[in-house]
Design a protein around this motif. Structure first.
Motif, PDB file in Angstrom:
ATOM      1  N   PHE A  15      36.352  34.120  51.709  1.00 60.77           N
ATOM      2  CA  PHE A  15      35.085  33.492  51.322  1.00 60.77           C
ATOM      3  C   PHE A  15      35.298  32.465  50.220  1.00 60.77           C
ATOM      4  CE2 PHE A  15      31.098  33.190  48.987  1.00 60.77           C
ATOM      5  CZ  PHE A  15      30.206  32.960  50.012  1.00 60.77           C
ATOM      6  N   ALA A  16      36.119  32.800  49.234  1.00 60.71           N
ATOM      7  CA  ALA A  16      36.386  31.859  48.147  1.00 60.71           C
ATOM      8  C   ALA A  16      37.094  30.613  48.671  1.00 60.71           C
ATOM      9  CB  ALA A  16      37.231  32.527  47.064  1.00 60.71           C
ATOM     10  N   ARG A  17      37.983  30.789  49.633  1.00 57.62           N
ATOM     11  CA  ARG A  17      38.647  29.624  50.220  1.00 57.62           C
ATOM     12  C   ARG A  17      37.654  28.759  50.979  1.00 57.62           C
ATOM     13  NH1 ARG A  17      44.700  31.431  52.377  1.00 57.62           N
ATOM     14  NH2 ARG A  17      45.424  32.252  50.339  1.00 57.62           N
ATOM     15  N   PHE A  18      36.700  29.389  51.637  1.00 58.30           N
ATOM     16  CA  PHE A  18      35.647  28.628  52.320  1.00 58.30           C
ATOM     17  C   PHE A  18      34.840  27.811  51.307  1.00 58.30           C
ATOM     18  CE2 PHE A  18      31.114  28.507  53.462  1.00 58.30           C
ATOM     19  CZ  PHE A  18      31.190  27.687  54.595  1.00 58.30           C
ATOM     20  N   ILE A  19      34.539  28.407  50.156  1.00 60.01           N
ATOM     21  CA  ILE A  19      33.819  27.702  49.098  1.00 60.01           C
ATOM     22  C   ILE A  19      34.629  26.508  48.598  1.00 60.01           C
ATOM     23  CG2 ILE A  19      32.957  27.877  46.739  1.00 60.01           C
ATOM     24  CD1 ILE A  19      31.126  29.166  48.730  1.00 60.01           C
ATOM     25  N   ILE A  20      35.921  26.732  48.413  1.00 64.70           N
ATOM     26  CA  ILE A  20      36.785  25.659  47.913  1.00 64.70           C
ATOM     27  C   ILE A  20      36.874  24.524  48.917  1.00 64.70           C
ATOM     28  CG2 ILE A  20      39.161  25.081  47.300  1.00 64.70           C
ATOM     29  CD1 ILE A  20      39.389  27.851  46.026  1.00 64.70           C
ATOM     30  N   PHE A  21      37.004  24.842  50.207  1.00 60.29           N
ATOM     31  CA  PHE A  21      37.046  23.800  51.228  1.00 60.29           C
ATOM     32  C   PHE A  21      35.714  23.038  51.288  1.00 60.29           C
ATOM     33  CE2 PHE A  21      40.616  26.229  53.342  1.00 60.29           C
ATOM     34  CZ  PHE A  21      41.557  25.218  53.180  1.00 60.29           C
ATOM     35  N   THR A 142      30.104  34.484  42.056  1.00 60.72           N
ATOM     36  CA  THR A 142      29.394  35.747  42.285  1.00 60.72           C
ATOM     37  C   THR A 142      30.160  36.648  43.240  1.00 60.72           C
ATOM     38  OG1 THR A 142      27.284  34.621  41.931  1.00 60.72           O
ATOM     39  CG2 THR A 142      27.225  36.761  43.048  1.00 60.72           C
ATOM     40  N   MET A 143      30.621  36.065  44.329  1.00 64.97           N
ATOM     41  CA  MET A 143      31.365  36.867  45.306  1.00 64.97           C
ATOM     42  C   MET A 143      32.694  37.334  44.739  1.00 64.97           C
ATOM     43  SD  MET A 143      29.325  37.182  47.729  1.00 64.97           S
ATOM     44  CE  MET A 143      30.477  38.104  48.761  1.00 64.97           C
ATOM     45  N   GLY A 144      33.304  36.517  43.881  1.00 68.03           N
ATOM     46  CA  GLY A 144      34.555  36.926  43.260  1.00 68.03           C
ATOM     47  C   GLY A 144      34.365  38.127  42.348  1.00 68.03           C
ATOM     48  N   ILE A 145      33.260  38.138  41.605  1.00 62.64           N
ATOM     49  CA  ILE A 145      32.968  39.278  40.736  1.00 62.64           C
ATOM     50  C   ILE A 145      32.680  40.525  41.567  1.00 62.64           C
ATOM     51  CG2 ILE A 145      31.307  40.175  39.060  1.00 62.64           C
ATOM     52  CD1 ILE A 145      31.059  37.327  37.979  1.00 62.64           C
ATOM     53  N   VAL A 146      31.948  40.338  42.671  1.00 60.83           N
ATOM     54  CA  VAL A 146      31.689  41.468  43.561  1.00 60.83           C
ATOM     55  C   VAL A 146      32.995  42.049  44.082  1.00 60.83           C
ATOM     56  CG1 VAL A 146      30.703  42.136  45.785  1.00 60.83           C
ATOM     57  CG2 VAL A 146      29.389  40.695  44.229  1.00 60.83           C
ATOM     58  N   ASN A 147      33.903  41.177  44.502  1.00 65.65           N
ATOM     59  CA  ASN A 147      35.212  41.642  44.994  1.00 65.65           C
ATOM     60  C   ASN A 147      35.989  42.362  43.900  1.00 65.65           C
ATOM     61  OD1 ASN A 147      34.756  40.591  47.539  1.00 65.65           O
ATOM     62  ND2 ASN A 147      35.751  38.623  47.073  1.00 65.65           N
ATOM     63  N   ALA A 148      35.849  41.863  42.658  1.00 68.16           N
ATOM     64  CA  ALA A 148      36.566  42.492  41.550  1.00 68.16           C
ATOM     65  C   ALA A 148      36.098  43.929  41.336  1.00 68.16           C
ATOM     66  CB  ALA A 148      36.372  41.666  40.278  1.00 68.16           C
ATOM     67  N   PHE A 149      34.803  44.132  41.391  1.00 72.74           N
ATOM     68  CA  PHE A 149      34.275  45.486  41.221  1.00 72.74           C
ATOM     69  C   PHE A 149      34.601  46.379  42.420  1.00 72.74           C
ATOM     70  CE2 PHE A 149      31.620  43.494  37.953  1.00 72.74           C
ATOM     71  CZ  PHE A 149      31.735  44.438  36.942  1.00 72.74           C
ATOM     72  N   GLN A 150      34.695  45.789  43.589  1.00 73.98           N
ATOM     73  CA  GLN A 150      35.120  46.570  44.751  1.00 73.98           C
ATOM     74  C   GLN A 150      36.556  47.032  44.596  1.00 73.98           C
ATOM     75  OE1 GLN A 150      34.350  43.960  48.071  1.00 73.98           O
ATOM     76  NE2 GLN A 150      32.282  44.762  48.379  1.00 73.98           N
ATOM     77  N   GLN A 151      37.401  46.143  44.059  1.00 70.23           N
ATOM     78  CA  GLN A 151      38.785  46.516  43.817  1.00 70.23           C
ATOM     79  C   GLN A 151      38.860  47.644  42.783  1.00 70.23           C
ATOM     80  OE1 GLN A 151      40.785  42.937  42.628  1.00 70.23           O
ATOM     81  NE2 GLN A 151      40.393  41.885  44.577  1.00 70.23           N
ATOM     82  N   MET A 152      38.026  47.543  41.775  1.00 71.68           N
ATOM     83  CA  MET A 152      37.995  48.598  40.769  1.00 71.68           C
ATOM     84  C   MET A 152      37.551  49.913  41.389  1.00 71.68           C
ATOM     85  SD  MET A 152      35.709  48.864  37.272  1.00 71.68           S
ATOM     86  CE  MET A 152      36.241  47.245  36.732  1.00 71.68           C
ATOM     87  N   SER A 153      36.567  49.867  42.274  1.00 76.39           N
ATOM     88  CA  SER A 153      36.084  51.088  42.921  1.00 76.39           C
ATOM     89  C   SER A 153      37.146  51.710  43.804  1.00 76.39           C
ATOM     90  CB  SER A 153      34.833  50.763  43.745  1.00 76.39           C
ATOM     91  OG  SER A 153      34.391  51.886  44.468  1.00 76.39           O
ATOM     92  N   VAL A 154      37.863  50.861  44.550  1.00 75.13           N
ATOM     93  CA  VAL A 154      38.915  51.376  45.432  1.00 75.13           C
ATOM     94  C   VAL A 154      40.050  51.973  44.622  1.00 75.13           C
ATOM     95  CG1 VAL A 154      40.669  50.720  47.112  1.00 75.13           C
ATOM     96  CG2 VAL A 154      38.345  49.804  47.313  1.00 75.13           C
ATOM     97  N   ALA A 155      40.412  51.305  43.515  1.00 74.85           N
ATOM     98  CA  ALA A 155      41.521  51.791  42.698  1.00 74.85           C
ATOM     99  C   ALA A 155      41.146  53.061  41.947  1.00 74.85           C
ATOM    100  CB  ALA A 155      41.951  50.706  41.710  1.00 74.85           C
ATOM    101  N   GLY A 156      39.861  53.235  41.698  1.00 75.92           N
ATOM    102  CA  GLY A 156      39.395  54.427  41.005  1.00 75.92           C
ATOM    103  C   GLY A 156      39.678  54.416  39.534  1.00 75.92           C
ATOM    104  N   SER A 157      39.972  53.260  38.985  1.00 73.22           N
ATOM    105  CA  SER A 157      40.228  53.157  37.550  1.00 73.22           C
ATOM    106  C   SER A 157      39.801  51.785  37.070  1.00 73.22           C
ATOM    107  CB  SER A 157      41.724  53.380  37.229  1.00 73.22           C
ATOM    108  OG  SER A 157      42.505  52.401  37.883  1.00 73.22           O
ATOM    109  N   GLY A 158      39.538  51.668  35.800  1.00 72.43           N
ATOM    110  CA  GLY A 158      39.123  50.393  35.238  1.00 72.43           C
ATOM    111  C   GLY A 158      40.291  49.627  34.676  1.00 72.43           C
ATOM    112  N   GLY A 159      39.978  48.690  33.831  1.00 69.78           N
ATOM    113  CA  GLY A 159      41.030  47.898  33.218  1.00 69.78           C
ATOM    114  C   GLY A 159      41.065  46.493  33.774  1.00 69.78           C
ATOM    115  N   LEU A 160      41.473  45.568  32.922  1.00 72.30           N
ATOM    116  CA  LEU A 160      41.524  44.167  33.312  1.00 72.30           C
ATOM    117  C   LEU A 160      42.535  43.923  34.426  1.00 72.30           C
ATOM    118  CD1 LEU A 160      40.498  41.298  32.753  1.00 72.30           C
ATOM    119  CD2 LEU A 160      42.313  41.070  31.026  1.00 72.30           C
TER     120      LEU A 160
END
Length: 226
Positions: A15-21, A142-160
């Motif tokens: 999606f981000a690549r689509f935005i960039i294009f 917005t979508m990048g932040i959503v993906n970031a929180f999804q990654q955090m949820s999948v990993a099951g831990s926080g942190g930068l």
């Protein structure tokens, strides 16, 4: 994660690549309009100045008969086309002064509006790009932040470190959106100002031409031939 442009691109989602294009397409469109309008404006200004220098000498003598019979060619610029429409209206106008002056005034006004609209052609693209590109980039953010929180949820831990890829994706689309919008806004303001300036020039020249017509008709020497 590699935070170079190449590294960020490799970790960027579809999606981000689509935005960039999309932003890249908008950027190319605005650059094409900028270049085309600059070339058109430069040629029109040059042709108008040449027309004003030649026709101005004739009109300064009040010789409208010579002016109507002078062939200035096709490259007369925006000013030449406006005054040319006035000369045409004068040539076919009746001998009544009020009717003739009114006919010339309407012809000048109509052609002036056409010329201004012609000069503005393409500026809507710059306005659209300048106003929407930041929001397109924000959508990617917005979508990048959503993906970031999804990654955090999948990993099951926080942190930068867990969400760094998503944050990078978000920031790059925002930066790209601003990079596209800023030149478009600058170009739009500059070109719009140029058109406004030429509109004033056309108005002043039209009024001066009307004065010449009025003086000529007042002298009773109007004998136009259709």
């Amino acid at each position: 994660m590699d935070f170079s442009l190449t590294g960020i691109w490799e970790h960027t989602g579809a999606f981000a690549r689509f935005i960039i294009f999309t932003l890249a397409f908008m950027s190319v469109s605005s650059l094409v309009v900028m270049a085309e309008r600059m070339l058109v404006f430069r040629k029109s200004r040059k042709d108008s100045r040449n027309f004003a220098a030649k026709m101005g000498a004739i009109l300064a003598k009040g010789d409208l008969q010579q002016a109507t019979g002078t062939n200035m060619g096709k490259d007369v610029g925006h000013l030449g086309r406006v005054i040319g429409s006035g000369l045409t209206a004068f040539r076919i106008s009746p001998s009544n002064k009020d009717v003739a002056v009114e006919s010339v005034a309407r012809a000048l006004e109509r052609q002036a509006q056409r010329e201004v609209q012609s000069l503005k052609r393409g500026l809507g693209v710059l306005a659209t790009v300048g106003s929407t590109a930041p929001f397109v980039g924000l959508l990617g953010t917005t979508m990048g932040i959503v993906n970031a929180f999804q990654q955090m949820s999948v990993a099951g831990s926080g942190g930068l470190g867990t969400i760094s890829a998503g944050i990078s994706e978000a920031l790059i689309t925002t930066a790209f959106g601003l990079l596209v919008a800023i030149p478009a806004v600058i170009a739009y303001n500059f070109l719009s100002g140029w058109v406004d300036g030429r509109s004033v020039d056309i108005s002043e020249s039209s009024n001066e031409f009307l004065d010449v017509v009025a003086r000529h008709m007042g002298g009773g020497s109007h004998a136009p031939q259709a």
